[in-house]
Structures are given as C-alpha cells and as structure tokens.
Design an enzyme around this catalytic site. Structure first.
Site, mmCIF file in Angstrom:
data_model
loop_
_atom_site.group_PDB
_atom_site.id
_atom_site.type_symbol
_atom_site.label_atom_id
_atom_site.label_comp_id
_atom_site.label_asym_id
_atom_site.label_seq_id
_atom_site.Cartn_x
_atom_site.Cartn_y
_atom_site.Cartn_z
ATOM 1 C CD GLU A 1 -1.701 -2.380 1.672
ATOM 2 O OE1 GLU A 1 -0.491 -2.613 1.928
ATOM 3 O OE2 GLU A 1 -2.603 -3.202 1.884
ATOM 4 C CG PHE B 1 -9.408 -9.562 11.706
ATOM 5 C CD1 PHE B 1 -8.156 -9.956 12.141
ATOM 6 C CD2 PHE B 1 -9.693 -9.621 10.343
ATOM 7 C CE1 PHE B 1 -7.199 -10.401 11.253
ATOM 8 C CE2 PHE B 1 -8.738 -10.066 9.438
ATOM 9 C CZ PHE B 1 -7.488 -10.456 9.894
ATOM 10 C CD GLN B 2 -7.145 -7.313 7.905
ATOM 11 O OE1 GLN B 2 -8.066 -7.050 7.126
ATOM 12 N NE2 GLN B 2 -6.005 -7.841 7.492
ATOM 13 C CE LYS C 1 -17.052 -6.852 4.675
ATOM 14 N NZ LYS C 1 -16.272 -8.059 4.995
ATOM 15 C CG MET D 1 22.672 12.453 2.689
ATOM 16 S SD MET D 1 23.841 13.559 1.872
ATOM 17 C CE MET D 1 22.828 14.236 0.562
#
Lengths: 190, 604
Positions: free
Chosen positions: B84, B146-147, B196, B508
């Site tokens: 993502e 969940f999630q 959802k 760097m």
C-alpha cells in the site's frame, strides 16, 4: 550585538516581536481566541491535535453548543510571541472544520469561568469561609460535616483570587471549566 | 475473487489508454433512481468524479468494492499495487506528473497504516491525493475488531482533511468534497474512511455538482496594493533574486514565471521542488539553492537586496541558520497558504494568492530592469566555484546523471529517491520542461522513487505522452524499500528506465558520518548485504543490465532505450566514497558552504 545586524535583520526581528539584543527575552502574551467550528465528527479533535502537532501552548479550552445546532463554539487560551500566536490563528483558519477564528484579546469582551471547589472547614472557621464566599458571590452546592463544595463564576482573575483565599482552609478538590468569552455588543459611545 | 482475474482487468490493451466508454457499462450519469449498494455508489462516484486510475490493494473491509469493480467494469482503471505504501507513492507520482488528483484504495488496519508514510509525504510536499481506507463495520468501531485501526486518528496531523462516512447517504457528497479539498488551495492528502456496512447499505445514486463547505473557501482576493508594493520594491532593487518553489508548478505557472524573469532580467534560483519550473539552460538560472544548492545561488542569496519568493516556504534545508539568511534582502512572498507567509521569515510584502494569478497581475506592472552589473557579479561566482566532480575513467554518480541528460536532452520525467543521488540528480540534470522533476522533498522518503515513477508513467500514458521516457533514479539503499513494485511496472509494460546508483553504501548518511562523526560508518556499509540488482530485476520480469564503467554505461543506456515495451533496470556500480558538494552543514549559515573534502580538525 545590535550593531552587527543589517537593517533587514532588524526589520525581521521587530516584525517577529523578537528581541534585538542577546539576553533579552521575547515578549509573551496570553491570547483569548474564539473558534466557531462545524459540529462534525472529529472537529474538536483536529483543533486540539493542532496545538500538539505544531507545539503551540494551550492553557485552557472550553467548548459547547451554540444557538445554531450545526456549530460548536470553543474558547481557547494560548500564550506566545506575536508571531507564534499569528501562526496559531492561521493554522486554525486552515482547518476545514473551522468556520470562524476570532482573537478577542484586544477587543472589548466579557469572559467567565466556572469553578467548583471542595474546601475543608470546621465549626470554628465556617463563618469565615461563608464571609469570603459572600464577597465572591459564590454558592454552596454540596455540604458534609467536614467539607463544602462551592460554585463560583467570574473572570479568571476573580477565580484566581477566590482560590487563593480558600487555600489556607485546605482545598480537597478543584475543578475549573476554562474561560468562555464573547465580544461585547457596544451600543453607546463605541 | 483471485488476485489473478483482477490483474487481467489491468492488463493494458493496445495503447493502454483508460478503458474507452464503449467497453464500460457504467454511464456518465450522475443521477440514478435505482437503488444500489454503497460499493456500487462508490465505484460510480469515482467515474463521475473523472478518476482515471485507482492504485489499490484489496482486503476484507473493501472486498465489496472490488466485487463491484469486477462486476460493473468502471471507466477508471484499477492498478493492483504490491504494497500500500507503493500505492500512495504511485498516486503522488501520477499527481505530480499530471496535476491531477491521485487516488488510492486500501483495506482497513494494516492496509490503512501502510499508507501512512505516503500520506505524510504528500502532506509535506503538497501533493493532491485521496486515500480511501476500508474500516470495520460501524457497530464494531472501537471494539478492537479484526484489522481495525483508527486511521482517522493516526493520520490526523498528516492530512489536509479526513472523513469517516457514517451513512451511505453521505457517501457521494463526501467523495466530492474530498477531491475538492485535495486539489484546491494548497493541495494535500485527504483520507476517506469507509466502514464496511456502509458499502453494503443501499441507496440511490446522485453525484453532487458542487460542494458546500462553509469553513473552507478557495476564494482568494489578491490585494492590489500589495501587487503595487511588490512592483515598487522590484523597481527599487539593484540586486533582485527570484526564489522559486513547488507552488509555481502546482499552479501551472512555469510559463508565467519564465516570462516574468526574462522580462525583468532577474536571476532565478529554485528549491528542490521548484526545479523544472524555470529552464536551467537559461543564463538567468542559478540552479538550486540551499544545503546542496550551487555555491553561486547561495552567494546570490546572501548578497541580494530583494528576494521574490514564489510558491516557496523558507524550509530549513533552504535557509540553514535563519538569522543569517539573506541578511540584506527585502522580501516579497507570493503563496496560496496564508500560514506559510512570515512563518519562518517575516516578510515586507506578503501576497496571498495563486502564483499564476499573481504573476499575471504583477507582470505588466514591472519594467524591464538593468541588472547587468548584478548578473556580472553572479557570473564571477559561477566561475569561482562551479558544480564539479572528478572526471576520469571511473563511473561516478554525477557522470551517470549527465549521461542521462545528454541521452534525453532533458526531454524526460526524472524521478529521484532520497539521498546523495537525489542531490546529484537535482544538480546535474538541468531541467527544461515543467513537471519533469519529481522527488520526495519535505519528508525525504526513501523508497519513494520507483512507485512514484510508475505513477508518473501512468500519467504520461493517460496524456498520450508515452514517448517521453520516465527515468527512475534511486540509490541502492532506497531502491530495495519498494522494489516489489517492479512487478507492477512489468505487468503494465511501462517503459520506465530504472537506474540504481549503487555505491554499496547508505551514501548520504555515510557522508555525514565522514564529515561530522569522525568516519565511524555505523551501519551504512551495504557491500555484503545488497541484493544482486540484475537478478532482482529479472525475478520481477524486468530486463536487468549492469554497468561499472562509463563505456558499459553507454552500452547499457543504448540497450535500455531500445526497449520500449517494458521496464529496464540499469545497475550503475559507481565510486563508493563520493561526496555531494557544495554543502551547507545543518544549522550553519548559508554563506558558510563546504565546497570540498576537508580534514577532521576543520572547524565546522
């Protein structure tokens, strides 16, 4: 040190309210800001979060409904240099939820704060407590043989003075609402 | 639904332009009386909004949306990303290359938290993206389901605004507002959280025509007296300097800026994000300023008597020690964000407004100036200390950038990652076309480059500019942070030239360790742990090439440019201990630049 600064550097420091010479401290002022915001989910969070995110000082917040059910109004008290407070105002205005941001500090306004204070007393000093309470136009809202809970409203300075007067008796609990402020509606001689 | 069939949906057909109207069963209607699920409303709303690409990854909370994408085949194309974070950077690259709003769609919990770095990056660099996150059903919110993640809370301080949709009736209005907020004013990321159950709830479809946000106004009235003041300050100045930032590109004002600078003969220095807003082959161009800017640009800053800041924000990497920056300059500041003006440096003439509109008003009021003496002084500085590196038969990163510049003649979109190669890409490519330089500036996100290049390539494909090559230039450290997105470039046959500048070091950090930490190279040597980049490319269906000499680089570039139906990776094995110069050490005054290696006892 001043002699080493260029005219432009002096201009910038003046505009920012910063001292020109080393060792001087910048001028910090307390500001009272009214924020009108959309009554949407998370709006209050976003305002509070902004102060944390940008490292602004936040002394008190009071928030509640207004005459318009779709809006809430909040009074914030912050302290900082002119430049810092300007940033606070601009960042508040940048929030999508804020409808109006009004720094009332230099305007005519009325302010009130509510204080609930639980103080210990004995039969010997009870009348003394009541006398002070009378001076501050407070009310007893709860009482037991050892403590009384007092309600006082007024400008922050008055509350400070009242709390100071109660300290010698022994304060068990103190709860202050934070300031709410409103511009005065000037009708005469304004 | 298997991942495979989604991928098939994405496979480019022919020119790879977005699905034509004839292949779509979704009409352009913005109103429909039939009831449908929230997920279908969502998909139709994106079409009504004119979204062309959605960079997304499916999961439990958004499965209904993916079902509708498969069922109704919308006009937008869904690009399946492999992480993502990659999706958010693709959206950023797409937005930066085209000026459109990038769209990301992810699931709840980890899907949402994986977008955080990309959202923060977009926030710092004012990139318009809208990130749709799935959320657990409203009745489970707060239950540690969940999630579940409070993504609105997590992203509060890194978004321009965020929404959680609580009723299906609010869905289309919220989507409309999200795109409006992301794009207008100072652009930025907007998060829309979609529980959802909202996606399963039913309603009719109506896409609003406008937005009504009483706390958000895009109306800016440019104050004419300020414009007049600026014109007067310009005419009074002897040594003026234009300091140009990314706001110029955001408002598509490169043309106006170039005309303004050429008319007034005022030299131009740009920030990292301002690069490509003014042609660097113009004698008025001083290149980049700041920490790794050119010596002559920084000299000009320290000696000028007027700075005209155009869509820039006086970032600490530009100014160094604020008190010592541009000590003789009066300042005009043009910006769309009022909170940016006088934030770091109080300015004498603030002008609030869109850069393009302001330049349109200011242009006619200024006279042609005689800056010959000032330009002559700048030329002396230019000769005193030009950008330089050792040129021999060894392969050096700076040489790679110059070679790419020579090959493309500047006609490319160059995307860089973060670190030494980023600074060399900024210094040596010499940009001439607006929006031809894309990088992660404010946040400095390693791993930004490859996905952003993919997003940019989709953007060019959409605009029918496939012939302009997209060059992704990363270091070996940053490249592996989002290397998994190579398979997306391969799946869509994006002809990206992926350059990995491999010095076997986190260069760097190594440079700072050498300069400021007595050569203790703590955890920066990657010699033994780097992957074989050619094999890594091949494992991801990307052609892999390797070059370790200038001659091999020439051959690799010839070969890479002959492949136009897919990505090619060139690993450039460059000198290990090269340094980026010149440099203003962090917190030092801009006048105190280091221009070459020094011994450790040097007083910093």
């Amino acid at each position: 040190m001043e002699s080493t600064l260029t005219p432009q550097q002096i201009f910038r420091k003046r505009a920012a309210g910063e001292p020109l010479n080393e060792g001087e401290t910048p001028q910090i002022r307390r500001h009272i800001i009214n924020v009108t915001l959309d009554n949407s989910i998370g709006a209050l969070n976003r305002v509070a979060n902004l102060f944390c995110q940008r490292g602004f000082n936040l002394e008190s917040v009071a928030v509640g409904k207004t005459d318009d059910t779709s809006l809430s109004r909040m009074t914030l008290v912050t302290a900082g240099t002119t430049r810092k407070v300007e940033q606070v105002l601009l960042q508040l205005e940048n929030l999508v939820d804020t409808v109006e941001v009004d720094d009332v500090t230099d305007l005519e306004f009325v302010e009130r704060e509510l204080c609930l204070l639980k103080v210990r007393y004995t039969s010997k000093n009870r009348s003394e407590v009541m006398d002070i309470l009378d001076i501050f136009k407070g009310r007893v809202v709860d009482i037991t043989p050892e403590t009384m809970t007092i309600e006082v409203t007024g400008p922050t300075k008055k509350i400070n003075a009242f709390v100071g007067m109660m300290e010698p008796f022994g304060i068990d609990e103190l709860h202050r609402s934070g300031r709410v402020a409103m511009r005065r509606a000037l009708v005469h001689g304004s | 639904m298997s991942e495979y069939s989604l991928e098939n949906l994405d496979t480019p057909s022919g020119d790879g332009l977005p699905a034509s109207a004839s292949s779509s069963i979704v009409s352009q209607e913005t109103v429909s009386q039939e009831t449908m699920t929230g997920a279908e409303i969502f998909v139709r709303a994106l079409d009504a909004q004119g979204v062309k690409y959605v960079f997304g990854h499916p999961g439990g909370a958004v499965i209904k949306i993916y079902d509708e994408i498969a069922r109704i085949q919308p006009r937008f194309k869904h690009i399946l990303v492999r992480h993502e974070q990659g999706g958010t950077h693709m959206a950023e690259g797409y937005a930066k290359a085209t000026g459109r709003v990038g769209t990301v769609l992810v699931t709840s919990g980890p899907g949402a938290t994986n977008t955080v770095t990309g959202i923060a990056d977009a926030y710092m660099d004012s990139v318009p993206i809208v990130v749709f996150t799935g959320q657990v059903p409203t009745h489970l919110i707060g239950n540690d389901a969940f999630q579940e993640t409070d993504i609105i809370g997590v992203t509060r301080s890194i978004t321009k605004h965020s929404f959680q949709v609580k009723r299906v009736q609010d869905l289309t209005r919220t989507i409309k507002e999200a795109y409006h907020i992301a794009k207008t004013g100072r652009p930025g990321p907007v998060v829309v959280d979609l529980p959802k159950d909202i996606l399963f709830a039913e309603d009719t479809f109506r896409y609003p025509e406008g937005v009504a946000l009483r706390g958000y106004s895009t109306q800016v009235n440019i104050v004419e007296t300020q414009i007049a003041l600026a014109a007067r300050m310009i005419s009074e100045s002897k040594k003026p300097l234009l300091y140009v930032g990314g706001g110029t590109l955001n408002s598509d004002a490169a043309e106006e800026l170039t005309a303004f600078a050429r008319k007034t003969k005022i030299p131009v220095t740009t920030t990292l994000h301002g690069l490509s807003s003014f042609p660097e082959n113009d004698p008025l161009s001083l290149g980049m300023l700041g920490m790794h800017g050119t010596w002559y640009a920084n000299q000009a800053v320290q000696n000028c008597d007027l700075i005209i800041a155009v869509g820039a924000r006086f970032d600490d990497r530009v100014t160094g020690k604020l008190d010592a920056w541009a000590p003789h300059a009066r300042v005009v500041h043009i910006d769309i964000d009022p909170s940016c003006i006088s934030k770091n440096i109080p300015v004498e003439c603030p002008i609030l407004g869109n850069v393009k509109d302001v330049l349109d008003m200011l242009g006619p009021l200024v006279e042609e100036k005689d800056t010959a003496e000032w330009l002559g002084q700048i030329d002396v500085w230019r000769e005193e200390c030009p950008l330089a590196y050792e040129k021999d038969d060894r392969l050096r990163a700076q040489g790679v950038i110059e070679k790419l510049r020579e090959k493309t003649d500047g006609n490319a979109v160059v995307v860089s990652d973060v670190g030494q190669h980023q600074m060399w890409t900024a210094q040596y490519f010499k940009y001439v076309h607006p929006r031809s330089h894309i990088t992660s500036g404010g946040l400095g996100t390693m791993g930004f480059c490859l996905p952003a290049a993919i997003g940019a390539a989709f953007g060019l494909r959409l605009e029918g500019r496939d012939d302009v090559p997209v060059i992704s230039i990363s270091g070996d450290g940053g490249f592996v942070m989002n290397a998994q997105e190579m398979s997306v470039a391969a799946a869509h046959r994006l002809p990206i030239k992926i350059i990995v500048i491999n010095n076997r070091f986190l260069g760097m950090v190594r440079q700072w360790q050498e300069l400021f930490h007595e050569n203790r190279y703590s955890h920066t040597d990657l010699t033994d742990t780097n992957p074989d980049f050619v094999k890594l490319a091949e494992a991801n269906h990307v052609v892999g090439l390797r070059a370790s000499t200038p001659k091999e680089l020439d051959e690799a570039i010839e070969k890479a440019w002959s492949i136009n139906d897919g990505p090619v990776l060139i690993e450039c094995q460059v000198e290990k201990e090269e340094m980026v110069f010149p440099m203003v050490p962090a917190g030092a005054a801009t006048g105190d630049m280091i221009t070459e290696r020094f011994s450790h006892d040097h007083d910093v």
